[in-house]
Design an enzyme around this catalytic site. Structure first.
Site, PDB file in Angstrom:
ATOM      1  N   HIS A 110       0.807  -1.225   0.000  1.00  0.00           N
ATOM      2  CA  HIS A 110       0.000   0.000   0.000  1.00  0.00           C
ATOM      3  C   HIS A 110       0.836   1.267   0.000  1.00  0.00           C
ATOM      4  CE1 HIS A 110      -3.337  -2.751   0.853  1.00  0.00           C
ATOM      5  NE2 HIS A 110      -3.967  -1.874   0.112  1.00  0.00           N
TER       6      HIS A 110
ATOM      7  N   ARG B  21     -10.378   4.337  -1.382  1.00  0.00           N
ATOM      8  CA  ARG B  21      -9.943   3.502  -0.255  1.00  0.00           C
ATOM      9  C   ARG B  21     -10.354   4.188   1.049  1.00  0.00           C
ATOM     10  NH1 ARG B  21      -5.404   2.237  -3.888  1.00  0.00           N
ATOM     11  NH2 ARG B  21      -5.201  -0.032  -4.008  1.00  0.00           N
TER      12      ARG B  21
ATOM     13  N   ARG C 186     -15.078   1.984  -1.424  1.00  0.00           N
ATOM     14  CA  ARG C 186     -14.876   0.626  -0.922  1.00  0.00           C
ATOM     15  C   ARG C 186     -15.029   0.647   0.590  1.00  0.00           C
ATOM     16  NH1 ARG C 186      -9.250  -2.276  -1.726  1.00  0.00           N
ATOM     17  NH2 ARG C 186      -8.594  -0.699  -0.233  1.00  0.00           N
TER      18      ARG C 186
ATOM     19  N   GLU D 147     -10.942 -10.254  -5.785  1.00  0.00           N
ATOM     20  CA  GLU D 147      -9.525 -10.218  -5.422  1.00  0.00           C
ATOM     21  C   GLU D 147      -9.086 -11.472  -4.665  1.00  0.00           C
ATOM     22  OE1 GLU D 147      -8.659  -6.780  -2.977  1.00  0.00           O
ATOM     23  OE2 GLU D 147     -10.540  -6.948  -1.899  1.00  0.00           O
TER      24      GLU D 147
ATOM     25  N   ASN E 181      -3.998  -6.700  -7.085  1.00  0.00           N
ATOM     26  CA  ASN E 181      -2.911  -6.722  -6.090  1.00  0.00           C
ATOM     27  C   ASN E 181      -3.083  -7.920  -5.160  1.00  0.00           C
ATOM     28  OD1 ASN E 181      -2.518  -4.251  -7.273  1.00  0.00           O
ATOM     29  ND2 ASN E 181      -3.464  -3.110  -5.608  1.00  0.00           N
ATOM     30  N   ASP E 182      -4.291  -8.042  -4.619  1.00  0.00           N
ATOM     31  CA  ASP E 182      -4.543  -9.191  -3.757  1.00  0.00           C
ATOM     32  C   ASP E 182      -4.730 -10.455  -4.579  1.00  0.00           C
ATOM     33  OD1 ASP E 182      -4.353  -8.417  -1.030  1.00  0.00           O
ATOM     34  OD2 ASP E 182      -6.104  -7.145  -1.328  1.00  0.00           O
TER      35      ASP E 182
ATOM     36  N   ARG F  31       2.404  -9.886  -1.149  1.00  0.00           N
ATOM     37  CA  ARG F  31       2.630  -8.662  -1.939  1.00  0.00           C
ATOM     38  C   ARG F  31       3.588  -7.692  -1.278  1.00  0.00           C
ATOM     39  NH1 ARG F  31      -3.342  -5.850  -1.572  1.00  0.00           N
ATOM     40  NH2 ARG F  31      -2.300  -3.886  -2.053  1.00  0.00           N
TER      41      ARG F  31
ATOM     42  N   CYS G 148      -9.328  -2.327 -10.602  1.00  0.00           N
ATOM     43  CA  CYS G 148      -8.726  -1.250  -9.825  1.00  0.00           C
ATOM     44  C   CYS G 148      -7.381  -1.667  -9.224  1.00  0.00           C
ATOM     45  CB  CYS G 148      -9.672  -0.766  -8.731  1.00  0.00           C
ATOM     46  SG  CYS G 148     -10.119  -2.061  -7.569  1.00  0.00           S
TER      47      CYS G 148
HETATM   48  C1  PEP Z   1      -6.280  -4.913  -4.897  1.00  0.00           C
HETATM   49  O1  PEP Z   1      -6.128  -5.794  -4.061  1.00  0.00           O
HETATM   50  O2  PEP Z   1      -5.957  -5.018  -6.097  1.00  0.00           O
HETATM   51  C2  PEP Z   1      -6.862  -3.628  -4.503  1.00  0.00           C
HETATM   52  C3  PEP Z   1      -7.143  -2.693  -5.370  1.00  0.00           C
HETATM   53  O3  PEP Z   1      -7.048  -3.427  -3.160  1.00  0.00           O
HETATM   54  P1  PEP Z   1      -5.860  -3.018  -2.178  1.00  0.00           P
HETATM   55  O4  PEP Z   1      -4.620  -2.814  -3.008  1.00  0.00           O
HETATM   56  O5  PEP Z   1      -6.268  -1.785  -1.464  1.00  0.00           O
HETATM   57  O6  PEP Z   1      -5.771  -4.214  -1.296  1.00  0.00           O
HETATM   58 MG    MG Z   2      -7.144  -5.618  -2.139  1.00  0.00          MG
END
Ligand code: PEP
Ligand code: MG
Length: 535
Positions: free
Chosen positions: A183, A290, A326, A425, A448-449, A459, A496
């Site tokens: 993040h 977020r 979210r 995700e 990302n997740d 990650r 996203c």
């Molecule tokens: C993701 O997981 O791709 C996402 C957009 O959420 P975050 O990065 O805030 O976990």
């Molecule tokens: Mg996520």
């Protein structure tokens, strides 16, 4: 001149500035944990930064509380600075010199006959406590000493640290640990702030106060560059600025695919300021707001009304374009200091996001009610993170309905048709995407997740960064399946996750069927330009 490199590409861009090395050692009563660095000039620079940070903090609070006017006078007094620097010259570390000076100055005040003046010893203690905290990263904001144009250097920064950072001042970030989709990187990128992660132990070799160059595109840090190197990087920075202007122009063009379907490029944002920036950059709305960053900025949970005002301001900044809020996604690498979370062996596989919301119902209720209240201020949508089953979606929907009923009974206006979406995700969500699509209004793929769970690669762990790659066949297959399930059900499916912000992935994603991108606020123009090139 020395060069350090990492194989992780966390962002791009170049920054040239003074290294601001974050200090995290805490003062333990009666002893100092900070080791003597063996360099009086460095210790002096550290002390002066702490002094300046203290002065700025006191200046801010003295506007509210008169008592701090005396503190301000003291902290500005040359005598204080000279006493401490005198001890540093004698060979003490900055923190040790501050402690010795405090003892001496307190003794002087306590020996005074006049009761009023004697009591000023308390003020002296207070001021020194603040200076020590600033020196050691104790209770105060460890970034208070940051000057405009500084590059923040630390082994590991957490999202809550970055939430405290003033990006108007920070020119770049260098971190020893971390992965490209942590993040911290996401926030830095959204602020167009070059960031380097996974540099390793060598971060400890970057001295505080020296000039450094951050070449994020090459994953390189140059410590104390020579004149020729500096000139080269200055020229590259200038070229980047010009490119940014061209991207901004490209962002004004409306995009459609060969069948005439609209292609949107929305933005990811964590604050109202970022929403404004994104819209200025040409974003077609916000695909991921977020909400947890609001919760991370305060010492206590923001109230329903505070949240509602925050969301309404973000909705207004979108000016009719969608704002996708979210719900709270805490846990994983985003702990909340005031919400006790059990210590977990695997926080990313533990109690986070929707799992927390469905259990801590009062917090969830306040957030949903706030979002509903804000829904009349613009084009608001709500989205659930980390969903793994249709049962979770149903539970959340039923609870949203309950919140609506309460508000109706209270006579509070809200959008009766507030769209509800699901983040895809987790691998489980991909597998049940058809069932989920039948019961929600839209999807957004969080690569990302999704990548970390599909690839079983943390990650935030620099060691497995090469595995945590959304280009992996398995992840691309998961993306395709999700888009297919959404298309069959006739609902929108955006993306996203950070993969959407990668211009080298734009062609692949369009080919998979993606028509709604949500990208870092700083790269909206660039992705729009790339989409226009591909379609
Ligand atoms: C993701 O997981 O791709 C996402 C957009 O959420 P975050 O990065 O805030 O976990
Ligand atoms: Mg996520």
């Amino acid at each position: 001149m020395r060069r350090f490199a990492t194989h992780i590409r966390a962002s791009e861009g170049i920054a040239i500035g003074r290294a601001y090395v974050v200090r995290r050692e805490r003062c333990v009563e009666g002893e100092t944990q900070v080791q003597w660095q063996g360099n009086a000039a460095t210790e002096c620079a550290r002390f002066r930064d702490a002094l300046m940070a203290s002065e700025l903090q006191i200046e801010a609070i003295s506007r509210e509380e008169e008592i701090f006017a005396a503190h301000l006078e003291m902290v500005r007094d040359d005598a204080l600075r000279e006493i401490v620097e005198g001890h540093i010259d004698e060979g003490l570390s900055a923190i040790a010199a501050v402690e010795v000076s405090e003892t001496e100055m307190v003794a002087v005040f306590e020996a005074i006959d006049d009761e009023y003046l004697r009591e000023r010893a308390m003020d002296v203690r207070d001021i020194f406590a603040r200076i020590k905290a600033n020196l050691t990263g104790g209770v105060c904001n460890p970034f208070d000493g940051v000057r405009a144009g500084d590059i923040v250097v630390d082994t590991l920064l957490l999202p809550s640290d970055v939430a405290m950072m003033d990006f108007a001042k920070v020119a770049g970030v260098v971190m020893g640990e971390g992965g490209a989709t942590s993040h911290v990187c996401i926030i830095a990128r959204s602020r167009s702030c070059p960031i380097i992660v996974g540099l390793g132990d060598v971060v400890a070799q970057i001295p505080h106060g020296v000039q450094i160059v951050v070449d994020a595109s090459a994953g390189e840090v140059i410590v104390e560059p020579d004149e020729a190197t500096l000139g080269e990087y200055r020229a590259r920075m200038e070229a980047q600025c010009q490119q940014r202007d061209r991207d901004r122009e490209a962002a004004r063009v409306e995009l459609r695919d060969a069948e005439g379907r609209k292609i949107t490029v929305r933005a990811n944002a964590g604050s109202v300021e970022e929403v404004r920036m994104a819209i200025e950059n040409g974003a077609d709305g916000v695909g991921l707001f977020r909400s947890e960053f609001l919760y991370m900025l305060t010492d206590a949970e923001p109230s329903e009304i505070e949240q509602a005002e925050h969301y309404a301001a973000a909705a207004a900044a979108c000016d009719g374009r969608p704002l996708t809020i979210r719900t709270l996604d805490v846990g994983g690498d985003k702990p909340l200091p005031y919400m006790p979370m059990p210590k977990e062996e695997n926080p990313f596989l533990g109690w986070r996001a929707i799992r927390v919301s469905l259990e801590v119902r009062d917090v969830f209720a306040r957030q949903l009610r706030a979002i509903l209240r804000a829904s009349v201020a613009g084009n608001v949508r709500v989205m659930l993170p980390m969903v793994t089953s249709v049962e979770e979606l149903r539970e959340a929907k039923a609870f949203l309905e309950q919140c609506k009923q309460e508000l109706r009974a209270e006579g509070v206006a809200f959008d009766e048709h507030l769209p509800l979406g699901v983040m895809i995700e987790t691998p489980a969500a991909v597998f049940v995407a058809r069932s989920l699509a039948a019961e929600c209004d839209f999807f957004s793929i969080g690569t990302n997740d999704l990548t970390q769970y599909v690839m079983a690669a943390d990650r935030t762990n620099a060691k497995v960064a090469s595995l945590c790659n959304p280009r992996s066949e398995a992840v691309v297959e998961a993306i395709r399946r999700t888009l297919e399930a959404a298309a069959e059900a006739g609902i929108e499916c955006g993306m996203c996750g950070e993969f959407a912000s990668d211009e080298e992935a734009t062609a692949l994603l369009l080919d998979c069927g993606l028509r709604s991108f949500s990208v870092g606020a700083g790269v909206v123009g660039r992705i729009k330009r790339r989409v226009a090139e591909v379609v």
